[in-house]
Design an enzyme around this catalytic site. Structure first.
Site, mmCIF file in Angstrom:
data_model
loop_
_atom_site.group_PDB
_atom_site.id
_atom_site.type_symbol
_atom_site.label_atom_id
_atom_site.label_comp_id
_atom_site.label_asym_id
_atom_site.label_seq_id
_atom_site.Cartn_x
_atom_site.Cartn_y
_atom_site.Cartn_z
ATOM 1 N N CYS A 1 -3.267 24.436 -3.737
ATOM 2 C CA CYS A 1 -2.166 23.667 -3.142
ATOM 3 C C CYS A 1 -2.124 22.350 -3.902
ATOM 4 C CB CYS A 1 -2.357 23.495 -1.640
ATOM 5 S SG CYS A 1 -3.966 22.861 -1.112
ATOM 6 N N GLY B 1 -6.188 21.297 -2.893
ATOM 7 C CA GLY B 1 -7.139 22.402 -2.776
ATOM 8 C C GLY B 1 -8.019 22.364 -1.547
ATOM 9 N N ASN C 1 3.646 20.578 3.881
ATOM 10 C CA ASN C 1 2.524 19.652 3.671
ATOM 11 C C ASN C 1 1.965 19.089 4.981
ATOM 12 O OD1 ASN C 1 4.174 17.505 4.494
ATOM 13 N ND2 ASN C 1 4.705 16.923 2.401
#
Length: 248
Positions: A104, A107, A42
């Site tokens: 994800c 996005g 992330n």
């Protein structure tokens, strides 16, 4: 044929998000689908990784061994490999005729990275000077990568800053090193784009989405970076470029 759903997150992150009321697809509910996680970390992990990379590069290390150790511990190249691996996986699926849905958490980060790199691999147009601009315009600016937040242009939440676009530029450079004949542009082009994302000299990358850019009237109040880059195109031409355009 089946539909391939690529969740670019690590599975553990997706499960944590699901516990918070979000979720991810289950093959049980979607017939003729194959679902995979691709394990790209992330924004917070990427931010820390860049900080360690910069720290290593700025340290006056006595030996090459210590320098390489610092690079390795930053995991920057590991993260680039994750982005490239996911992009190659998607590109190979498309070549075989499989449709691919990519997402994800939101996005606008990992999705932009992997979809843009996959298109670089698949389409020689995006490896031209004009095409690379079109790719950034489409997959990053229009699709809503949050440039203002991720680049920290304004005094906002520092936890929103992350080098997601920097990683895209770096993955492009990695490909340029491996396939020098496949790109119309050279590394100076990538550096110029990256420098001007942060210089704020042009209005191109100001704002988090198209709506913000329209509200700020950037089109009439600022110059576009693309015009400058087009005028300086000679400086960015790659002498090794093969116009047949294949990745050899």
């Amino acid at each position: 044929g089946h539909l391939l759903i690529v969740d670019t997150r690590p599975k553990i992150n997706a499960m944590a998000n699901r516990a918070g009321g979000k979720g991810y697809e289950s093959e049980a509910f979607y017939p003729n689908t194959k679902f995979v996680f691709k394990g790209i970390e992330n924004i917070h992990v990427m931010r820390d990784s860049l900080a360690k990379l910069i720290e290593t590069c700025e340290l006056k290390t006595d030996t090459m061994e210590l320098f390489l150790q610092g690079i390795e511990q930053s995991k920057w190249l590991t993260h680039l490999r994750s982005v490239l691996e996911a992009s190659v996986y998607m590109a190979e699926a498309l070549v075989l005729g499989t449709s691919v849905v990519v997402h994800c958490s939101d996005g606008w980060d990992r999705t932009s990275q992997t979809c843009a790199v996959a298109q670089l691999l698949l389409d020689p147009f995006y490896r031209t000077i004009q095409g690379y601009q079109a790719l950034i315009e489409k997959d990053w600016l229009v699709f809503g990568h949050k440039f203002t937040d991720r680049c920290g242009f304004l005094a906002g939440d520092s936890r929103e800053i992350s080098p997601i676009f920097t990683q895209f530029i770096d993955t492009t450079w990695q490909l340029l090193q491996q396939f020098p004949q496949a790109f119309q542009f050279n590394h100076k082009y990538l550096l110029a784009i990256h420098d001007h994302v942060y210089s704020c000299q042009y209005g191109t990358f100001v704002g988090n989405c198209q709506r913000e850019r329209q509200q700020l009237k950037l089109h009439s109040r600022t110059h576009s970076l693309w015009g400058y880059l087009t005028n300086a195109a000679d400086e960015f031409a790659n002498p090794l470029y093969d116009h047949s355009g294949g990745l050899q």
